[in-house]
Design an enzyme around this catalytic site. Structure first.
Site, short mmCIF file in Angstrom:
data_model
loop_
_atom_site.label_atom_id
_atom_site.label_comp_id
_atom_site.label_asym_id
_atom_site.label_seq_id
_atom_site.Cartn_x
_atom_site.Cartn_y
_atom_site.Cartn_z
N HIS A 1 18.99 11.93 -37.32
CA HIS A 1 18.47 12.55 -36.09
C HIS A 1 19.36 13.70 -35.63
CE1 HIS A 1 15.30 9.70 -34.64
NE2 HIS A 1 15.91 8.89 -35.50
N CYS B 1 12.89 11.53 -39.03
CA CYS B 1 12.75 10.08 -39.01
C CYS B 1 11.27 9.67 -39.13
CB CYS B 1 13.41 9.54 -37.73
SG CYS B 1 13.85 7.82 -37.86
N GLU C 1 18.79 15.91 -33.44
CA GLU C 1 18.72 16.13 -31.98
C GLU C 1 19.67 15.20 -31.23
OE1 GLU C 1 16.70 14.23 -33.60
OE2 GLU C 1 15.90 12.63 -32.32
#
Lengths: 737, 221
Positions: free
Chosen positions: B195, B87, B197
């Site tokens: 994302h 990002c 994560e």
């Protein structure tokens, strides 16, 4: 000048006389300016304090109740949760983007002031009707402001509400709630102590923005003519400054370097210095010349009342200053010693520590001795308008239903709602669920925090007392739907002009309704905010108490089912049959806001909530949704749309049963394999229940009332906001990720 | 041996602890790297996480590229070390010239935080070695400026040399050729807007991100 200075500053003649009594001499202009902001409605709650005392505030798990920067409860495992809600209604009406953005910034500072790391924001928003261009401009600007500031400051916005109604045409409501976590032992209070300790101003320099925000803007209503003139009273936010300020302050607290800390919000330095001194029972000398300024030639009264954002006041022991400066330098945060804690209770404003005394007032007199008014109250004489009970049944209930649906995802998809990896249930469901992790070790407790905000001006307009109790009940049931039990309430009381007796009656009734419900449900009110003067062109908004309810999920092993349906499931309607059309969304949509409205049976409500919570926690239901605005019809439509599965329902007698609203009612979607077991548990709980149909196919069929395709229902649900608000939201912040 | 993953922290970063948590969940260990230190020694891989480095002032990544740590990241990458920008980290890596192209405002001119489905286009990168071409992964996006763009020459090169690593199934932001992630010529530096994560735990909605971050750990270990 044609009027005395005190009146121009918003103080009454009586208040000016009281100040002279306190000082035993006439106040000078700087002192008057300081009293005018601190004794404003916004800061002093002078019209509402007398009523707020009736709210229940205590429970064994409450660590800090009302009156501090935020309420704090013990949530176990050495973790405390700090929570607060505030309004930024008037700034947002004038300058939507910055009004909303600085509302977010302000509530965050209230939370990290307590030593807590902010982990979640919620935004209950209320705007004028979608066919009003100005209301659309405000709505787009406010959502962009929350998005621009909240996302960039790095705190997820995990829920809220969005309501469009005529009552907010001239005066939108922008409420913002923040939740933070701290290790229980690190709790910090906003007070000064230790004679000779230093008052250090952290963060932004001080400018001329937001001067008189609390008095000129927040404590007076809107007329049509002069709104634009108030724009300079709106502050301007900088989320990057705030992000660095959060990290610096939390590190200062981690290292035990501050003995007290206070944010600068409404009334700026005057509020922060007087409140910290007053709470600590000490005095303070403030060197106004030491305050870093954004522009030259600012007057002392401007410096002392500026509401420039992203500033904090820390009380520091002199020997800790070197380390404080090192931490601030790492985070690129400005730090300046601007005051010293003194004996006695005087707040003195000086031009240099050894220079001229510009003001000398008892600190406590700004804070505790603000006027207290018991303003006249009177029940409104006029009926609310046509009664929904008198309306003809709709020709096509399906068509009416389509007009009641609104998908809020246009709003919340603009908010980062996932940061910190806590969000198990995000915006758009009955309540938000966050994993509960220890704020410093990151240890996952296997439990969850649940959070909801609720308000309903339609109910509160019909009957503010009963309506407010219904709002509290709805919040409790929202939590039950995600498997949570309630812990504590914060409230944001949005009302009209307190100088109108009808408004004071509404406020007093609402407080009583909240008090009764919160007592019955065992949910103390641990903080709040009162926003008055929500009026425009002489017309008050409908009474809109908004509550935030925090709860705990005792076992968080999987995601709760949410408003979901599974093909072949049986649908049960749990709860009492008492409903009414008075104050209903359907009635309002037909121009009939009045009518009969049921009250909440708190014992039954507790039984229903307990039952639903246990069914959810034990995985006995595959879908669950509480019945709220729009009644059974809207609840079923939302469940069908979200899951892509239709419903086939019978035993709904007519439009009253389809759109009527009442408390303690929930639809559950149950696998037929476990239906008997669920029914046994329902019976054991002595909760009324009826089997209303099943989840099946791709149509929404209510026997004898409607037969709609799921495509039609979904289209109505999802298209309303994008079509009205479009995609052209302006971006004024340099953000993006 | 446990893979040690350095996670860069700029003032304004905010996804660093999320990356540390998910790397830990996958069996690695995360270590924060301060932006002011020209040093990434000792780590096996580097993540430049999401957030708003230096407030995204001027434009995302424009100031962050000058932080001292970026010199160290560039040397680490030049030596073949695996580097992933997520990002805002992707934006930083393009500004720093470690990845081709640029990220502009979403075509809808709004911030978007929502689920997205991405398809693996190349399994030959430090982020996709555990995946197979054509795999579809559910990984959320969260950005205002995620609309990938580049000149036609660069696009031709990206296509020709298999440098497009991930593509959106349902393009949410107007990215050219549905690009969600690209790698450099050495295939050790990867940037992506989604994302991963945030998608390493079923209770949060998806664990598909583990395939990507797990690939990085394999390479680092």
């Amino acid at each position: 000048m044609s009027q005395p200075l005190h009146r121009a500053l918003g103080l009454t003649d009586d208040e000016a006389g009281r100040i002279e009594e306190i000082l035993e001499r006439p106040a000078n202009p700087l002192e008057l300016a300081m009293y005018s902001v601190m004794w404003s409605e916004h800061c002093s709650y002078k019209s509402s304090r007398i009523h707020l005392k009736r709210l229940p505030t205590e429970a064994p798990w409450v660590l800090v109740g009302p009156g501090e920067n935020a309420g704090v409860v013990d949530v176990g495992d050495g973790i405390a949760a700090a929570i607060r809600i505030e309004s930024h209604n008037h700034p947002s009406a004038i300058e939507p983007y910055q009004g909303a953005a600085t509302g977010v910034g302000g509530i965050l500072r209230d939370i990290f002031t307590m030593g807590a790391r902010p982990i979640a924001l919620m935004d209950p928003l209320r705007f004028g009707p979608l066919d009003d261009p100005r209301s659309r401009w405000i709505a787009e600007g406010v959502v962009a402001g929350v998005s621009g500031y909240g996302n960039a400051v790095g705190v997820p916005t995990v829920g809220g509400e969005v309501v469009f109604d005529e009552t907010y045409r001239g005066n939108p409501l922008v409420n913002v709630l923040c939740l933070g976590l701290l290790p229980t032992e690190r709790l910090v209070l906003g007070q000064a102590s230790g004679i000779g300790n230093l008052a250090v101003l952290l963060g932004s320099s001080t400018g001329r923005d937001g001067i008189g925000g609390v008095s000129v803007l927040a404590s007076a209503g809107f007329s049509d003519a002069d709104d634009g003139d108030k724009r300079p009273s709106v502050q301007v936010g900088d989320p990057f400054e705030e992000k660095r300020l959060i990290e610096a302050c939390l590190q200062l607290l981690d290292e035990g370097l501050v003995v007290g800390i206070q944010d600068l919000g409404g009334a700026g330095l005057t509020c922060a210095t007087s409140e910290t001194a007053s709470r600590g029972g000490v005095g303070m000398d403030v060197d106004v010349s030491a305050v870093p300024r954004r522009e030259p030639e600012m007057e002392p009264h401007e410096v002392m009342t500026s509401e420039s954002q992203e500033r904090m006041l820390a009380i520091v022991e002199p020997e800790g200053m070197e380390r404080v400066l090192a931490i601030c330098e790492r985070w690129e945060v400005r730090a300046a010693v601007i005051g010293r804690v003194t004996e006695g209770g005087s707040l003195r404003i000086l031009d240099g520590f050894d220079g001229e005394v510009l003001a000398d007032v008892p600190a406590a007199s700004l804070d505790d001795e603000a006027p207290l008014y018991d303003r006249p109250r009177e029940e409104p004489l006029h009926p609310l308008g046509p009664s929904a009970d008198d309306l003809e049944p709709p020709v096509d209930p399906g068509e009416d239903l389509l007009g009641l649906l609104t998908d809020p995802s246009w709003v919340y998809s603009q908010y980062d709602h996932q940061l910190f990896l806590n969000t198990v249930v995000g915006p758009g469901d009955d309540a938000t669920v966050l994993r509960l992790k220890h704020p410093t070790t990151g240890h996952d407790t296997g439990r969850g925090l649940a959070l909801t905000t609720d308000g309903n001006h339609r109910w509160c307009a019909v009957d503010p007392r009963r309506g407010t109790a219904l709002v509290v009940a709805e919040a409790v049931l929202n939590l039950a739907c995600v498997g949570a039990r309630p812990l504590a309430v914060v409230n944001c009381l949005n009302f009209g002009n307190p100088e109108h007796p009808e408004v004071m009656w509404q406020l007093s009734e609402a407080v009583d309704g909240m008090s009764e419900a919160c007592t019955a449900f065992g949910t103390p009110v641990i903080g709040g905010n009162v926003s008055l003067y929500n009026e425009s062109a002489g017309s008050d908004i409908a009474p809109t108490p908004v509550i935030g309810l925090l709860g705990l999920v005792d076992r968080l092993v999987s995601r709760p089912p949410g408003a979901h349906l599974v093909e072949g499931n049986r649908l049960l309607l749990l709860g009492p049959a008492e409903i009414g059309l008075g104050g209903s969304l359907w009635g309002a949509s037909r121009g009939a806001p009045g009518g009969e409205m049921p009250s909440v049976d708190t014992a039954m409500h507790t039984s229903v909530s307990d039952l639903v919570r246990e069914l959810v926690l034990d995985g006995m239901v595959e879908g669950v949704h509480d019945l709220s605005a729009g009644g059974l019809g809207v609840a079923l439509a939302e469940m069908a749309t979200r899951s892509g599965v239709g419903v086939h329902v019978a035993r709904v007698a007519g439009h009253r049963e389809l759109f009527g609203e009442g408390p303690s009612r929930v639809v559950v979607s149950v696998d037929p394999e476990v239906l008997t077991e669920v029914m046994d548990r329902v019976e054991a709980a002595a909760v009324p229940a009826s089997r209303i149909g099943m989840a099946i196919g791709d149509r929404m069929i209510v026997k004898d009332l409607m037969d709609l395709s799921l495509v039609e229902v979904s289209a109505a649900f999802t298209s309303r906001l994008p079509e009205a608000l479009g995609s052209g939201t302006t971006n004024r912040q340099p953000d993006g990720r | 041996m446990t893979a040690l993953v350095g996670v860069v922290v700029f003032p304004g970063s905010n996804c660093e602890m999320d990356c540390v948590e998910s790397v830990g969940l996958l069996g690695g260990e995360g270590r924060l790297l301060w932006h002011g230190d020209d040093d990434v020694s000792g780590v096996d891989a580097v993540i430049v996480p999401g957030g708003f480095a230096h407030g995204d002032y001027l434009r995302p990544g424009a100031i962050a590229r000058f932080s001292p740590v970026m010199s160290a990241v560039a040397r680490f990458a030049a030596d073949g070390g695996p580097v992933v920008g997520i990002c805002n980290g992707f934006q930083v890596l393009t500004e720093a010239g470690l990845l081709p192209g640029a990220l502009q405002k979403n075509s809808g001119l709004k911030f978007l935080c929502q689920p997205s489905t991405i398809r693996v286009s190349s399994e030959n990168s430090s982020l996709t070695s555990r995946a197979s071409v054509g795999d579809e992964l559910s990984i959320p996006i969260n950005h205002f400026e995620g609309n990938y763009t580049c000149d036609s020459e660069t696009l031709a090169k990206l296509r020709g040399e298999d440098m497009i690593v991930l593509r959106y199934v349902d393009n949410p932001n107007g990215s050219v050729d549905d690009i969600a992630g690209v790698c450099n010529e050495g295939r050790n530096v990867v940037g992506l807007m989604p994302h991963p994560e945030r998608a390493c735990n079923e209770i949060l909605g998806s664990s598909d991100g583990g395939v990507l971050l797990g690939s990085l750990l394999d390479l680092a270990a």
